[in-house]
Design a protein around this motif. Structure first.
Motif, mmCIF file in Angstrom:
data_model
loop_
_atom_site.group_PDB
_atom_site.id
_atom_site.type_symbol
_atom_site.label_atom_id
_atom_site.label_comp_id
_atom_site.label_asym_id
_atom_site.label_seq_id
_atom_site.Cartn_x
_atom_site.Cartn_y
_atom_site.Cartn_z
ATOM 1 N N LYS A 48 0.836 -1.201 0.000
ATOM 2 C CA LYS A 48 0.000 0.000 0.000
ATOM 3 C C LYS A 48 0.879 1.263 0.000
ATOM 4 O O LYS A 48 0.613 2.213 -0.728
ATOM 5 C CB LYS A 48 -0.920 0.004 1.215
ATOM 6 C CG LYS A 48 -1.924 1.140 1.212
ATOM 7 C CD LYS A 48 -2.766 1.163 2.476
ATOM 8 C CE LYS A 48 -3.731 0.003 2.449
ATOM 9 N NZ LYS A 48 -4.681 0.040 3.583
ATOM 10 N N LEU A 49 1.947 1.260 0.808
ATOM 11 C CA LEU A 49 2.839 2.425 0.862
ATOM 12 C C LEU A 49 3.546 2.637 -0.476
ATOM 13 O O LEU A 49 3.729 3.778 -0.908
ATOM 14 C CB LEU A 49 3.847 2.269 1.997
ATOM 15 C CG LEU A 49 3.266 2.324 3.407
ATOM 16 C CD1 LEU A 49 4.348 2.069 4.453
ATOM 17 C CD2 LEU A 49 2.567 3.646 3.668
ATOM 18 N N PHE A 50 3.935 1.553 -1.145
ATOM 19 C CA PHE A 50 4.541 1.686 -2.469
ATOM 20 C C PHE A 50 3.545 2.307 -3.447
ATOM 21 O O PHE A 50 3.924 3.142 -4.282
ATOM 22 C CB PHE A 50 5.045 0.327 -2.986
ATOM 23 C CG PHE A 50 6.485 0.068 -2.686
ATOM 24 C CD1 PHE A 50 7.468 0.357 -3.613
ATOM 25 C CD2 PHE A 50 6.872 -0.470 -1.464
ATOM 26 C CE1 PHE A 50 8.809 0.130 -3.339
ATOM 27 C CE2 PHE A 50 8.207 -0.703 -1.167
ATOM 28 C CZ PHE A 50 9.173 -0.402 -2.110
ATOM 29 N N ALA A 51 2.278 1.905 -3.358
ATOM 30 C CA ALA A 51 1.254 2.494 -4.230
ATOM 31 C C ALA A 51 1.135 3.988 -3.958
ATOM 32 O O ALA A 51 1.107 4.806 -4.895
ATOM 33 C CB ALA A 51 -0.085 1.799 -4.024
ATOM 34 N N TYR A 52 1.096 4.391 -2.677
ATOM 35 C CA TYR A 52 1.016 5.812 -2.340
ATOM 36 C C TYR A 52 2.243 6.564 -2.874
ATOM 37 O O TYR A 52 2.126 7.675 -3.393
ATOM 38 C CB TYR A 52 0.929 6.020 -0.831
ATOM 39 C CG TYR A 52 -0.311 5.472 -0.168
ATOM 40 C CD1 TYR A 52 -1.466 5.172 -0.884
ATOM 41 C CD2 TYR A 52 -0.326 5.251 1.195
ATOM 42 C CE1 TYR A 52 -2.591 4.670 -0.262
ATOM 43 C CE2 TYR A 52 -1.459 4.756 1.833
ATOM 44 C CZ TYR A 52 -2.589 4.460 1.097
ATOM 45 O OH TYR A 52 -3.691 3.967 1.722
ATOM 46 N N HIS A 53 3.405 5.950 -2.723
ATOM 47 C CA HIS A 53 4.649 6.553 -3.209
ATOM 48 C C HIS A 53 4.566 6.802 -4.717
ATOM 49 O O HIS A 53 4.933 7.881 -5.199
ATOM 50 C CB HIS A 53 5.826 5.628 -2.867
ATOM 51 C CG HIS A 53 7.155 6.124 -3.303
ATOM 52 N ND1 HIS A 53 7.860 7.093 -2.624
ATOM 53 C CD2 HIS A 53 7.944 5.775 -4.359
ATOM 54 C CE1 HIS A 53 9.006 7.324 -3.233
ATOM 55 N NE2 HIS A 53 9.083 6.543 -4.291
ATOM 56 N N LYS A 54 4.057 5.822 -5.438
ATOM 57 C CA LYS A 54 3.926 5.974 -6.897
ATOM 58 C C LYS A 54 2.886 7.029 -7.248
ATOM 59 O O LYS A 54 3.086 7.813 -8.176
ATOM 60 C CB LYS A 54 3.604 4.626 -7.541
ATOM 61 C CG LYS A 54 4.783 3.682 -7.449
ATOM 62 C CD LYS A 54 4.674 2.298 -8.041
ATOM 63 C CE LYS A 54 3.453 1.727 -8.512
ATOM 64 N NZ LYS A 54 3.591 0.383 -9.103
ATOM 65 N N TRP A 55 1.796 7.100 -6.500
ATOM 66 C CA TRP A 55 0.773 8.119 -6.750
ATOM 67 C C TRP A 55 1.363 9.512 -6.583
ATOM 68 O O TRP A 55 1.115 10.407 -7.397
ATOM 69 C CB TRP A 55 -0.402 7.979 -5.800
ATOM 70 C CG TRP A 55 -1.174 6.712 -5.869
ATOM 71 C CD1 TRP A 55 -1.039 5.697 -6.797
ATOM 72 C CD2 TRP A 55 -2.188 6.299 -4.970
ATOM 73 N NE1 TRP A 55 -1.918 4.690 -6.501
ATOM 74 C CE2 TRP A 55 -2.636 5.023 -5.392
ATOM 75 C CE3 TRP A 55 -2.753 6.863 -3.837
ATOM 76 C CZ2 TRP A 55 -3.633 4.330 -4.731
ATOM 77 C CZ3 TRP A 55 -3.753 6.171 -3.180
ATOM 78 C CH2 TRP A 55 -4.194 4.917 -3.620
#
Length: 191
Positions: free
Chosen positions: A46-53
């Motif tokens: 989830k944190l990687f997804a936020y980072h990419k966003w």
């Protein structure tokens, strides 16, 4: 009556783009430093997804800022700056713009090569730029890391220069990027 000459300042949209970029970079760097060593878990994914966003948003804001800068040039630097300071300021700004485009792009390429599509805000799928290629993904991870370190170094230089101009040189370099209300409050406090 205030008889100071009008300060040559960035416009409201340029200021908004600048400070939005600052907030996004603080968030994406903080998240990146935190998440990179976490063990594999749903929270880490989830944190990687936020980072990419956030990275995609940084890229989009940088593109919009460049377009705005093309139609609304920045105000002139104060006359008190020496030629080498002007050249260093121009070089630093170019490098900052290049890096706020290159870092997210390298992350996008890395995600594509590793086989992880970016879905912005969990809603808008961003097309992969490369086919899955684990070896290339690993190489792009190193590139992404190196570009991030360079971006962080240039940001530190930029912030350090702004603070030097404000607190040591006592010129208007930093004031040009502050909202008018902050400048008026600052001057009222000195009266």
């Amino acid at each position: 009556m205030d008889r100071r000459p009008e300060l040559a300042r960035y416009g409201a949209l340029a200021q908004l783009g600048h400070w939005l970029t600052v907030l996004l970079l603080v968030g994406v760097f903080g998240l990146g430093f935190y998440m990179v060593d976490l063990p594999l878990s749903p929270a880490r994914v989830k944190l990687f997804a936020y980072h990419k966003w956030i990275g995609v948003t940084v890229f989009a804001v940088a593109v919009l800022r460049l377009i705005w800068r093309a139609v609304s040039p920045p105000p002139p630097l104060p006359d008190t700056l020496r030629p080498w300071e002007r050249q260093l300021a121009a070089l630093t700004h170019r490098l900052l713009y290049l890096l706020v485009l290159a870092v997210p792009l390298s992350g996008w390429l890395m995600s594509s090569a590793k086989g992880f599509q970016t879905v912005w805000l969990g809603v808008l799928p961003i097309p992969d730029l490369l086919d899955k290629n684990p070896a290339l993904g690993a190489a792009l991870q190193r590139v992404h890391f190196a570009l991030n370190k360079l971006l962080l170094a240039v940001v530190v230089l930029h912030v350090g220069a702004a603070l030097k101009h404000h607190f040591i040189d006592r010129d208007t370099v930093l004031l040009r990027m502050l909202p008018r209300a902050m400048i008026q409050t600052r001057h009222r406090g000195k009266a």
